[in-house]
Design a protein around this motif. Structure first.
Motif, PDB file in Angstrom:
ATOM      1  N   LEU A  25       0.847  -1.186   0.000  1.00 13.28           N
ATOM      2  CA  LEU A  25       0.000   0.000   0.000  1.00 13.28           C
ATOM      3  C   LEU A  25       0.883   1.237   0.000  1.00 13.28           C
ATOM      4  O   LEU A  25       1.789   1.359   0.823  1.00 13.28           O
ATOM      5  N   CYS A  26       0.621   2.147  -0.920  1.00  9.21           N
ATOM      6  CA  CYS A  26       1.375   3.398  -1.024  1.00  9.21           C
ATOM      7  C   CYS A  26       0.416   4.558  -0.777  1.00  9.21           C
ATOM      8  O   CYS A  26      -0.579   4.712  -1.490  1.00  9.21           O
ATOM      9  N   VAL A  27       0.706   5.352   0.247  1.00 16.62           N
ATOM     10  CA  VAL A  27      -0.149   6.480   0.609  1.00 16.62           C
ATOM     11  C   VAL A  27       0.592   7.769   0.274  1.00 16.62           C
ATOM     12  O   VAL A  27       1.628   8.065   0.876  1.00 16.62           O
ATOM     13  N   LEU A  28       0.087   8.521  -0.701  1.00 19.40           N
ATOM     14  CA  LEU A  28       0.647   9.820  -1.054  1.00 19.40           C
ATOM     15  C   LEU A  28      -0.129  10.856  -0.251  1.00 19.40           C
ATOM     16  O   LEU A  28      -1.275  11.188  -0.580  1.00 19.40           O
ATOM     17  N   ALA A  29       0.473  11.331   0.825  1.00 22.76           N
ATOM     18  CA  ALA A  29      -0.239  12.145   1.804  1.00 22.76           C
ATOM     19  C   ALA A  29       0.298  13.563   1.820  1.00 22.76           C
ATOM     20  O   ALA A  29       1.455  13.790   2.176  1.00 22.76           O
ATOM     21  N   TYR A 226       8.272   8.298   3.807  1.00 25.63           N
ATOM     22  CA  TYR A 226       9.015   7.402   2.915  1.00 25.63           C
ATOM     23  C   TYR A 226       9.805   8.156   1.854  1.00 25.63           C
ATOM     24  O   TYR A 226      10.748   7.604   1.268  1.00 25.63           O
ATOM     25  N   GLN A 227       9.440   9.420   1.611  1.00 17.29           N
ATOM     26  CA  GLN A 227      10.197  10.199   0.622  1.00 17.29           C
ATOM     27  C   GLN A 227      11.616  10.486   1.098  1.00 17.29           C
ATOM     28  O   GLN A 227      12.472  10.881   0.314  1.00 17.29           O
ATOM     29  N   ASP A 228      11.881  10.289   2.410  1.00 14.76           N
ATOM     30  CA  ASP A 228      13.194  10.588   2.973  1.00 14.76           C
ATOM     31  C   ASP A 228      14.071   9.347   3.154  1.00 14.76           C
ATOM     32  O   ASP A 228      15.134   9.426   3.775  1.00 14.76           O
ATOM     33  N   VAL A 229      13.647   8.217   2.621  1.00 14.10           N
ATOM     34  CA  VAL A 229      14.422   6.981   2.764  1.00 14.10           C
ATOM     35  C   VAL A 229      15.712   7.067   1.947  1.00 14.10           C
ATOM     36  O   VAL A 229      15.722   7.547   0.810  1.00 14.10           O
ATOM     37  N   SER A 230      16.807   6.602   2.537  1.00 14.59           N
ATOM     38  CA  SER A 230      18.091   6.529   1.833  1.00 14.59           C
ATOM     39  C   SER A 230      18.276   5.129   1.256  1.00 14.59           C
ATOM     40  O   SER A 230      17.575   4.187   1.661  1.00 14.59           O
ATOM     41  N   TRP A 240      14.475  -6.854   5.916  1.00 12.05           N
ATOM     42  CA  TRP A 240      13.434  -7.144   6.907  1.00 12.05           C
ATOM     43  C   TRP A 240      12.247  -7.854   6.248  1.00 12.05           C
ATOM     44  O   TRP A 240      11.687  -8.795   6.801  1.00 12.05           O
ATOM     45  N   LEU A 241      11.867  -7.386   5.071  1.00 14.46           N
ATOM     46  CA  LEU A 241      10.719  -7.962   4.374  1.00 14.46           C
ATOM     47  C   LEU A 241      11.023  -9.357   3.844  1.00 14.46           C
ATOM     48  O   LEU A 241      10.162 -10.239   3.856  1.00 14.46           O
ATOM     49  N   GLY A 242      12.235  -9.541   3.334  1.00 18.04           N
ATOM     50  CA  GLY A 242      12.600 -10.854   2.816  1.00 18.04           C
ATOM     51  C   GLY A 242      11.728 -11.326   1.677  1.00 18.04           C
ATOM     52  O   GLY A 242      11.387 -12.514   1.589  1.00 18.04           O
ATOM     53  N   GLY A 243      11.340 -10.411   0.793  1.00 18.51           N
ATOM     54  CA  GLY A 243      10.529 -10.789  -0.353  1.00 18.51           C
ATOM     55  C   GLY A 243       9.036 -10.728  -0.098  1.00 18.51           C
ATOM     56  O   GLY A 243       8.237 -10.876  -1.035  1.00 18.51           O
ATOM     57  N   ARG A 244       8.624 -10.519   1.132  1.00 16.14           N
ATOM     58  CA  ARG A 244       7.199 -10.404   1.429  1.00 16.14           C
ATOM     59  C   ARG A 244       6.683  -9.034   0.980  1.00 16.14           C
ATOM     60  O   ARG A 244       7.457  -8.115   0.719  1.00 16.14           O
ATOM     61  N   LYS A 245       5.369  -8.882   0.942  1.00 16.19           N
ATOM     62  CA  LYS A 245       4.780  -7.649   0.432  1.00 16.19           C
ATOM     63  C   LYS A 245       3.861  -6.978   1.452  1.00 16.19           C
ATOM     64  O   LYS A 245       3.035  -6.140   1.077  1.00 16.19           O
ATOM     65  N   GLU A 246       4.027  -7.320   2.718  1.00 16.93           N
ATOM     66  CA  GLU A 246       3.177  -6.725   3.758  1.00 16.93           C
ATOM     67  C   GLU A 246       3.783  -5.401   4.215  1.00 16.93           C
ATOM     68  O   GLU A 246       4.373  -5.295   5.285  1.00 16.93           O
ATOM     69  N   ILE A 247       3.646  -4.397   3.382  1.00 14.96           N
ATOM     70  CA  ILE A 247       4.267  -3.103   3.654  1.00 14.96           C
ATOM     71  C   ILE A 247       3.347  -1.966   3.234  1.00 14.96           C
ATOM     72  O   ILE A 247       2.730  -2.002   2.170  1.00 14.96           O
ATOM     73  N   CYS A 248       3.268  -0.986   4.101  1.00 10.95           N
ATOM     74  CA  CYS A 248       2.534   0.249   3.822  1.00 10.95           C
ATOM     75  C   CYS A 248       3.520   1.398   3.946  1.00 10.95           C
ATOM     76  O   CYS A 248       4.186   1.547   4.983  1.00 10.95           O
ATOM     77  N   VAL A 249       3.653   2.200   2.904  1.00 16.13           N
ATOM     78  CA  VAL A 249       4.553   3.353   2.948  1.00 16.13           C
ATOM     79  C   VAL A 249       3.729   4.626   2.809  1.00 16.13           C
ATOM     80  O   VAL A 249       2.721   4.662   2.107  1.00 16.13           O
ATOM     81  N   VAL A 250       4.173   5.673   3.502  1.00 12.78           N
ATOM     82  CA  VAL A 250       3.460   6.949   3.506  1.00 12.78           C
ATOM     83  C   VAL A 250       4.472   8.053   3.227  1.00 12.78           C
ATOM     84  O   VAL A 250       5.528   8.111   3.864  1.00 12.78           O
ATOM     85  N   GLY A 251       4.164   8.920   2.281  1.00 13.48           N
ATOM     86  CA  GLY A 251       5.111   9.987   1.993  1.00 13.48           C
ATOM     87  C   GLY A 251       4.509  11.090   1.150  1.00 13.48           C
ATOM     88  O   GLY A 251       3.367  11.001   0.687  1.00 13.48           O
ATOM     89  N   ASP A 252       5.292  12.150   0.964  1.00 14.82           N
ATOM     90  CA  ASP A 252       4.882  13.312   0.180  1.00 14.82           C
ATOM     91  C   ASP A 252       6.111  13.817  -0.563  1.00 14.82           C
ATOM     92  O   ASP A 252       7.037  14.356   0.046  1.00 14.82           O
ATOM     93  N   VAL A 253       6.123  13.653  -1.880  1.00 15.19           N
ATOM     94  CA  VAL A 253       7.290  14.076  -2.662  1.00 15.19           C
ATOM     95  C   VAL A 253       7.524  15.582  -2.546  1.00 15.19           C
ATOM     96  O   VAL A 253       8.653  16.056  -2.695  1.00 15.19           O
ATOM     97  N   SER A 254       6.474  16.321  -2.246  1.00 15.32           N
ATOM     98  CA  SER A 254       6.615  17.774  -2.122  1.00 15.32           C
ATOM     99  C   SER A 254       7.332  18.174  -0.844  1.00 15.32           C
ATOM    100  O   SER A 254       7.631  19.352  -0.653  1.00 15.32           O
ATOM    101  N   GLN A 255       7.570  17.227   0.046  1.00 15.86           N
ATOM    102  CA  GLN A 255       8.297  17.508   1.275  1.00 15.86           C
ATOM    103  C   GLN A 255       9.663  16.822   1.291  1.00 15.86           C
ATOM    104  O   GLN A 255      10.229  16.573   2.352  1.00 15.86           O
ATOM    105  N   THR A 256      10.199  16.544   0.116  1.00 17.46           N
ATOM    106  CA  THR A 256      11.542  15.985   0.007  1.00 17.46           C
ATOM    107  C   THR A 256      12.548  17.123   0.151  1.00 17.46           C
ATOM    108  O   THR A 256      12.747  17.913  -0.772  1.00 17.46           O
ATOM    109  N   ILE A 257      13.169  17.232   1.321  1.00 16.70           N
ATOM    110  CA  ILE A 257      14.086  18.354   1.580  1.00 16.70           C
ATOM    111  C   ILE A 257      15.423  17.882   2.154  1.00 16.70           C
ATOM    112  O   ILE A 257      16.206  18.698   2.628  1.00 16.70           O
ATOM    113  N   TYR A 258      15.664  16.577   2.103  1.00 17.48           N
ATOM    114  CA  TYR A 258      16.900  16.056   2.678  1.00 17.48           C
ATOM    115  C   TYR A 258      17.743  15.287   1.670  1.00 17.48           C
ATOM    116  O   TYR A 258      18.494  14.396   2.044  1.00 17.48           O
ATOM    117  N   SER A 259      17.643  15.616   0.396  1.00 16.38           N
ATOM    118  CA  SER A 259      18.415  14.869  -0.602  1.00 16.38           C
ATOM    119  C   SER A 259      19.915  15.044  -0.393  1.00 16.38           C
ATOM    120  O   SER A 259      20.702  14.172  -0.760  1.00 16.38           O
TER     121      SER A 259
END
Length: 675
Positions: A25-29, A226-230, A240-259
């Motif tokens: 699940l990808c949440v663009l918030a 999630y937009q700040d993940v390195s 951690w996932l090991g190929g599983r897909k039970e993941i929910c990520v939340v992020g906002d590309v407009s708040q990417t300020i740590y590149s």
């Protein structure tokens, strides 16, 4: 709350997040759209539905404060046991547990700072780096490690990504420093913060039984911001996932300020491609900011043109309309600081708490003028990034006393018990007069009193509950609110919000900063402005100074990001001066309803005078001067003379008429001219 009540408390988009319990699940918030609410309710729903065992859920955040807030919200929803931690905290816990068996011995000590290690490495190479150079080189060490760039790969990768020379050293020299830095670290028997993740990644890759144990423990993952993940954090998450897909990520590309630290939004934007069939939900309803604030935020992003990311969210304001956004140009930095302090005084007089006001700026060097102006005005403030709350002496003493009072306060209301305890270390019902150490000590203790009141009201907590909450906050460095205006850089303000925000220094050279070269760097500066704007709930004021020093050359211009938004001659929409005047009048009426009628009378009088003498109205008295008169209501010429825009000539020419209008009397302009 029942499951139905839980879901009914969410809007349509938030509910879509909470109802999707399995699969990617990808949440663009967007900012202020309730992302934390959506993901905590999703976890609570999953636990209620029996889909999640709370002990097998790992929620990863980017700050200890955010992790603490998430745990607190989950407890309020009746869900305990969920692990909400930062990447480093979660990795350190696992590394400490598995290190003795996987490697042997005790985990090496973590160096709190890189400065001494980098300085030693630079010295061995004969670089002679000063304090500023050491800081810049330490930042490059961090970038290389979180980007999974080795010393051998660094010259090619740095050149390929367009990284500038660091502290005047070419890429080959920095590569040698990276290698020597690792030698120095190994000789001292220490590791750095990036090593915590790197070492855990190595163990999970090499020891399948360790990886299996971690994957058995954690079955469902939530990643905030999630937009700040390195690349390094993403590598650990994949393991951690090991190929599983039970993941929910939340992020906002407009708040990417740590590149600049190695963060990359590509993991967020590429999520649907990495996980085919992943559901994507957009949270667009902004519950934080007024329509006026949201409009400015959307317009700043809209003007990015082709540089705007397709994953960006356009916000839809949900709050009622309120006061307009204010735009102010000052003569110099001192005037800007004093002007902001004066406006803060006005807001507090109208009931806005100091703790709900922030002054934001691009660089920490801008803070000094505001500190001085606030101190001169007798307004309390705190600089975010200064001494940590729980490191203060009075707070440490208070925690000892509160722990000791757990048994003695049994049966006593929490707020009353805390007040009794803290009275012995300097707390009183009324704050000490003025500023200084005594006031700061009182404010720290008073924040503990307010925290106790909140816990008693929301959870029915007793002293033991308060102590447990404080112990958790100490571990997470999640400080309670301290009364005082917050001063913070735009980067430090990320994730926070206030009722009133003063966004200062919005001029070319500061925003975008002069060091920003290239389209990508400038685009990130635009996002930084967007982050600053969206920190405001109701009052937003943007300002800049034309000159740095009093009497200096007025060479500064406002930020290019505000072209078409800033209400001045160069970028005014259809309607010109009259539209701008109407906007200023509406703004004043909204903020000073008791003074609006007098302001209107003054403007009508000025118009009559201007027509009678055949001159533009603003040459008689400017709108800002009329507003000052309407709010100050001077009783005599002496009081009128101190107002800005009233010189000796205008005082003599217009003073008696102005005072008559203030008294509510009628003024006959024709009769005055006949004299």
């Amino acid at each position: 709350m029942s499951t139905d009540e839980l879901l009914a408390a969410l809007d349509e988009d938030q509910r879509a997040v909470a109802e999707r319990l399995t699969g990617p699940l990808c949440v663009l918030a967007g900012a202020g759209t309730g992302k934390t609410r959506a993901i905590t309710y999703r976890i609570a729903h999953g636990v209620r539905a029996g889909v999640y065992n709370p002990q097998t859920v790992l929620a990863v955040t980017f700050t200890a404060r955010a992790a603490g807030e998430m745990r607190s919200r989950l407890r309020d929803l009746g869900v305990g046991g969920v692990q909400a931690r930062t990447f480093h905290a979660a990795a350190l816990r696992q590394l400490s547990y598995f290190w003795p068996g996987a490697v042997g011995g005790s985990l090496p000590r973590i160096a709190e700072h890189k400065a001494s290690l980098v300085a030693e490495a630079a010295s061995r190479l004969g670089l002679g780096a000063d304090r500023v150079a050491v800081r810049d080189l330490a930042g490059e060490v961090e970038w290389a490690k979180v980007s999974l760039v080795t010393a051998e790969d660094y010259p090619a990768r740095a050149a390929g990504t367009g990284r500038d020379a660091v502290a005047g050293h070419d890429h080959a020299t920095v590569a040698r420093l990276l290698s020597v830095y690792e030698d120095v670290k190994n000789e001292r028997g220490v590791i750095d913060f990036e090593d915590v993740l790197l070492l855990l990644v190595g163990i999970l890759l090499e020891r399948e039984e360790v990886a299996a144990q971690v994957r058995a423990q954690y079955r469902h993952f939530v990643v905030d911001e999630y937009q700040d993940v390195s690349p390094l954090q993403q590598r650990l998450l994949d393991l951690w996932l090991g190929g599983r897909k039970e993941i929910c990520v939340v992020g906002d590309v407009s708040q990417t300020i740590y590149s600049f630290t190695g963060a990359s939004p590509r993991f967020l934007t590429d999520f649907p491609r990495r996980y085919p069939g992943a559901q994507v939900v957009r949270l667009v309803r902004d519950y934080r900011s007024t329509p006026q604030v949201v409009d400015v935020a959307n317009r700043v992003l809209a003007r990015a043109g082709r540089h705007r990311d397709s994953a960006a969210v356009e916000l839809l304001a949900q709050r009622p309309t309120s006061v307009p956004v204010r735009f102010t140009t000052y003569d110099d930095d001192v005037a800007e600081a004093r002007g902001v302090a004066a406006r803060i005084g006005e807001l507090t007089a109208r009931g806005v708490p100091l703790s709900e006001i922030a002054i934001l700026y691009r660089t920490n060097g801008q803070a000094e003028a505001f500190e001085q102006a606030l101190a001169d005005a007798g307004i309390g403030y705190l600089v975010r990034g200064g001494e940590r709350f729980f490191a203060r002496r009075e707070v440490r003493e208070a925690l000892v006393l509160l722990r000791g009072a757990v048994r003695a306060s049994a049966g006593q209301p929490l707020g009353e018990a805390v007040r009794d305890v803290l009275a012995s270390v300097g707390w009183a019902a009324q704050p000490p007069a003025g500023r200084g150490a005594a006031r700061e000590r009182w404010e720290s203790l008073d924040s503990l009193v307010h925290l106790a009141d909140d816990l008693q009201a929301s959870r029915g907590a007793d002293m033991a509950g308060l102590v447990a909450e404080l112990d958790e906050r100490v571990a997470a460095q999640h400080a309670p609110t301290v009364a005082g205006v917050t001063l913070a850089s735009l980067h430090a303000a990320k994730g926070l919000e206030w009722d009133a925000v003063f966004l200062t220094g919005v001029s070319e050279g500061l925003l975008p900063i002069s060091l920003a070269e290239g389209a990508d760097a400038v685009a990130e500066e635009r996002r930084l402005l967007y982050v600053g704007i969206t920190r405001a709930r109701e009052h937003l004021e943007l300002s800049f100074a034309r000159a740095r020093t009093v009497g200096g050359r007025a060479s500064r211009t406002r930020s290019r990001f505000l072209d078409g938004i800033w209400p001045d001659d160069a970028a005014r929409p259809a309607g010109g001066r009259r539209a701008a005047a109407r906007a200023r009048t509406a703004e004043f009426a909204a903020e000073h309803p008791a003074d609006a009628a007098l302001f209107d009378r003054l403007r009508e009088w000025r118009g009559e005078v201007a027509r009678a003498i055949s001159k533009p109205a603003y040459t008689v008295l400017h709108d800002t001067t009329l507003q000052a008169i309407a709010t100050a209501k001077p009783k005599d010429l002496r009081q009128l003379a101190v107002l800005r825009g009233i010189g000796s000539t205008k005082l003599e020419t217009y003073g008696p008429q102005v005072l008559a209008l203030v008294r509510g009397e009628d003024v006959d302009v024709a009769e005055w001219l006949a004299r």
